[in-house]
Design an enzyme around this catalytic site. Structure first.
Site, PDB file in Angstrom:
ATOM      1  N   ASP A 681       0.942  -1.253   0.102  1.00  0.00           N
ATOM      2  CA  ASP A 681      -0.036  -0.063   0.071  1.00  0.00           C
ATOM      3  C   ASP A 681       0.825   1.260  -0.060  1.00  0.00           C
ATOM      4  O   ASP A 681       0.612   2.029  -0.649  1.00  0.00           O
ATOM      5  CB  ASP A 681      -0.889   0.001   1.184  1.00  0.00           C
ATOM      6  CG  ASP A 681      -1.940   1.015   1.235  1.00  0.00           C
ATOM      7  OD1 ASP A 681      -2.853   1.054   0.311  1.00  0.00           O
ATOM      8  OD2 ASP A 681      -1.987   1.926   2.167  1.00  0.00           O
ATOM      9  N   LYS A 685       1.449   4.269  -2.816  1.00  0.00           N
ATOM     10  CA  LYS A 685       1.277   5.732  -2.659  1.00  0.00           C
ATOM     11  C   LYS A 685       2.653   6.586  -3.170  1.00  0.00           C
ATOM     12  O   LYS A 685       2.467   7.599  -3.810  1.00  0.00           O
ATOM     13  CB  LYS A 685       1.117   6.090  -1.236  1.00  0.00           C
ATOM     14  CG  LYS A 685      -0.206   5.503  -0.551  1.00  0.00           C
ATOM     15  CD  LYS A 685      -0.368   5.377   0.906  1.00  0.00           C
ATOM     16  CE  LYS A 685      -1.771   5.161   1.442  1.00  0.00           C
ATOM     17  NZ  LYS A 685      -2.060   5.165   2.693  1.00  0.00           N
TER      18      LYS A 685
END
Length: 818
Positions: A681, A685
């Protein structure tokens, strides 16, 4: 003296006739000429009966019974039983004549113009006599006069037209000798040169009233309908349309020509010379001001705009004749218009390029095939020599006209029109504007009609209120919070930002609500639970596309890869996309580029602020730095609120497994917590920030230094994942102990520098900006040419459904303000 005309639904039944009677009674102090049409819908019914009879259908006998019942209704309602016999006898005699006429048409299998006129005239003959008897029953001073004895036609250029000299003489002679206060006359019908019945065509009752008003030079013509005047746009398509208080004759003529059916152009033509004003009023709301049409009009519309109204014609075909052989050759236009005139094809709009290379015309769609045939025949020689191309036809178009006398005196009207349509990805096929600048006409694809009319109306008539239509998928933690925030802020946004936000469709993984109107956000959960419509992405998309509402926005609150793969088709159809789903922007570089390219190409908003930092203005800040000419040198960041929460709460007294479960329970992690803890994750980003900074990276280019043992990384379910965490507790405690021994804290850090990016667990000392980052907060340090020594810092809550929903809401508002 004044003329009052009542027609359509104004004389449809006993209820509407009650209103008509009250209006006539209220005007009893002034001499009145009352013109009435057939009861609502009867004329169309009569025409259909005649057409059916001519092709051998005998259903007209049943229809006669329906007509009888319709006309008996007001007789029984208004006339005492003792006085009904004469009128009922008249009704039955007329219906017998109608049946005989239809029988002859049926037997001959032919419907002539004369026969059709005779059949269609029965509507006015019956209604006028019944209304006359009703007015007499109310003891009003009324006389009846058959319009066939007042209005006459003759043949001119193979067309039946009004004989004005004879008609005017008959009207003046009759009116001057009648002392009665009220003269009731049937509309629509007249007599030809041979004394046979004829009709005055579409809008014939209005035309009758107009002719009488002009011949007798009355003070006012009142046309009573079922609407409160002419509107700024079609009220059934544009809900915000409003009555126009006043128009000039020319403005009303333009609007009526382009489909404003409240009044027909011929009605206006004969009133201009004698400057007789028209008042269009609502039979069912007599106190409403209505629309006054006169020689002056007013300089501004209802909202201070010089545009008075928007009108449109649907089912238009666009025909284009072009070729190099047209340039500089006189007579091409003449031949084009002449060949269409001979076929009695009306041209709605004309536009020609100054190069003379092409002429474009708009015609009714039903005339398109005949028009093309006539044009190709006329230019057969030029087409065979390749000097011009065969006529090209585009069907299913709509002609929209923006009308106002004073537009020529004001700059920017055209610009405002075109820019508002362009912002909603509505392509204009053709444009025409006369030198008078009273009318700007455009032709667009018919599927964009509703969107275009609402967009134009919003631009010119509404108090700069922008309507956003939301189609939301994903109504779990984030989605439900978003709906709650929208509901809370509706009034504020409307009052302060002039934004009207409407939620039109909702979907979760099981069910969906597809609406045409705004969903009530007070009970959306119950409505979704009660819905019988199964969730289907294709149906959801088709619904948005079919509605074709302006400022449509698709909201993705999921982490679903399949939904993320479909963003391009939304953008291509001018449906904005706002998403917290990182998969699209962190997918392949080619897909990311295609998304950005498509959004630019179609001018469609694509916002994903919540992909990084939830509701924090991370991407917006980065974009502003770059747009203003700054250069990104380095980004250091803690981008996982869930990991920051985990390591801020992990201690020797608590197991790593329990802390992760708490983070999941609080809504800080993805549904699959391994996505967060594996670093995927965070890698996504920093990849998004790298791409927004201009670096061409893919996910595999991000160095991911995972702290999870391989056995845990290889788990396939949440249960086995948590079992792995429990099994490797010693490993996690060892990492924590090493950091504590150095007086450091564990932080999962992402870094971008020199076009390279990495993510991993780091030991952060007390002097670092990351050291005191609490809870689930995120922090981003931007090192740029302007912020070399002291970075620009964005810091705050970086996880949680409420702040993520707030970030999505912020993107929606950003679209509204753009």
């Amino acid at each position: 003296m004044k003329v009052l005309k009542f027609g359509g639904t104004s004389v449809a039944d006993s209820h509407s006739l009650s209103h008509v009677i009250e209006i006539i009674k209220d005007s009893k102090d002034e001499k009145q000429i009352i013109v009435v049409s057939a009861l609502g819908g009867i004329t169309n019914m009569l025409v259909e009966m005649a057409e059916n009879a001519s092709i051998g259908k005998s259903e007209f006998k049943d229809d006669i019974q329906i007509i009888e019942k319709r006309h008996l209704n007001p007789i029984h309602h208004f006339i005492p039983v003792t006085n009904q016999s004469e009128l009922i006898s008249f009704l039955k005699a007329q219906l017998n004549s109608l049946e005989e006429l239809l029988e002859s048409i049926y037997a001959l299998g032919e419907l002539t113009t004369k026969s059709l006129a005779k059949v269609s005239s029965f509507g006015e003959i019956l209604s006028s006599k019944i209304i006359f008897y009703i007015l007499k029953n109310f003891n009003l001073d009324v006389v009846f006069k058959d319009s066939r004895e007042l209005l006459f036609t003759h043949e001119l250029n193979e067309r039946e037209v009004v004989n004005h000299l004879r008609s005017e003489e008959a009207c003046i002679n009759f009116a001057s000798n009648i002392p009665a206060k009220i003269i009731l006359i049937p509309g629509f019908i007249a007599s030809d040169e041979n004394g046979k019945i004829t009709t005055l065509g579409r809008g014939g009752s209005d035309y009758t009233a107009s002719l009488l008003a002009n011949y007798l030079k009355v003070s006012l013509l009142e046309i009573w309908t079922d609407v409160s005047g002419m509107f700024t746009a079609h009220p059934n398509i544009v809900s915000q349309a409003q009555p126009i208080p006043r128009l000039s004759y020319h403005e009303a003529m333009e609007l009526s020509h382009f489909g404003a059916k409240v009044i027909y152009p011929p009605t206006l033509q004969h009133l201009i010379q004698n400057k007789i004003p028209i008042l269009i009023k609502n039979t069912f709301d007599a106190s409403a001001h209505g629309t006054r049409i006169d020689n002056k009009g007013i300089s501004e519309g209802g909202n201070g705009t010089v545009v008075k109204g928007i009108s449109h014609i649907e089912k238009v075909a666009l025909i284009n004749l072009e070729g190099s052989g047209m340039i500089g050759i006189p007579g091409f236009s003449k031949r084009l218009f002449e060949c269409l005139s001979l076929k009695q094809i009306n041209i709605i709009m004309i536009t020609q390029a100054s190069s003379e290379h092409s002429i474009c015309i708009g015609v009714r769609m039903e005339d398109a095939a005949e028009a093309k045939k006539a044009i190709d025949s006329q230019f057969e020689f030029e087409i065979s020599r390749l000097r011009v191309e065969a006529a090209k036809v585009e069907l299913n178009m709509t002609n929209i006209a923006v009308v106002g006398d004073e537009m020529k005196k004001h700059q920017g009207i055209s610009g405002k029109l075109f820019s508002s349509l362009g912002a909603n990805n509505i392509n204009i096929k053709a444009i025409a504007q006369g030198a008078s600048e009273r009318n700007i006409s455009i032709i667009i694809d018919e599927r964009n009609t509703q969107k275009a009319l609402n967009t134009i109306h919003e631009s010119f008539f509404e108090t700069q209120t922008k309507e956003l239509n939301l189609f939301i998928t994903g109504v779990g933690n984030v989605g439900s919070k978003l709906l709650e925030q929208i509901s809370q802020q509706k009034s504020y946004l409307l009052e302060n930002l002039r934004l009207k936000i409407r939620v039109i469709a909702l979907s979760n993984s099981r069910k969906m609500i597809l609406s045409d109107t705004p969903i009530d956000l007070n009970n959306w959960k119950e409505k979704l639970d009660e819905s019988t419509q199964k969730a289907n992405r294709e149906t959801f998309f088709d619904h948005i596309k079919k509605l074709n509402l302006r400022n449509s926005i698709f909201i993705d609150n999921t982490a679903n890869e399949e939904i993320a793969s479909e963003y391009i088709r939304f953008l291509e159809n001018n449906i904005g996309v706002v998403t917290c789903n990182k998969i699209a922007c962190a997918g392949t570089l080619s897909n990311y580029k295609e998304l950005k390219k498509t959004a630019r190409k179609f001018g469609t908003p694509f916002l994903f602020e919540t992909n990084v930092g939830a509701g924090l203005p991370v991407i917006d800040t980065l974009n502003n730095l770059i747009a203003s000419g700054d250069e990104i040198l380095k980004i250091q960041a803690i981008l996982s609120g869930s990991l920051n929460f985990v390591f801020n709460n992990f201690s020797s007294d608590r197991s790593f497994e329990d802390v992760v479960k708490d983070a999941q329970k609080e809504g800080y992690t993805e549904p699959d917590p391994k996505i967060d803890l594996s670093g995927v994750d965070v890698a996504r980003k920093i990849l998004i920030l790298a791409r927004e900074s201009g670096f061409q990276l893919d996910l595999e280019n991000i160095e991911n230094q995972s702290f999870l043992p391989k056995e845990v990384l290889d788990t396939t379910t949440n249960d086995t994942f948590f079992e792995g965490l429990k099994k490797h507790e010693t490993h996690f405690q060892s990492i924590l102990t090493k950091a504590n021994d150095k007086n450091c804290r564990l932080k999962y850090v992402a870094q971008l520098e020199g076009g390279k990016a990495n993510v991993g667990l780091q030991e952060i000392g007390p002097n670092h900006d990351f050291y005191n980052l609490e809870g689930s907060d995120n922090i981003i340090l931007f090192y740029t040419n302007r912020y070399k020594n002291q970075p620009l810092i964005v810091k705050g809550a970086g996880a949680g459904s409420e702040v993520t929903a707030g970030g999505i809401f912020g993107d929606i508002i950003r679209i509204g303000k753009s």
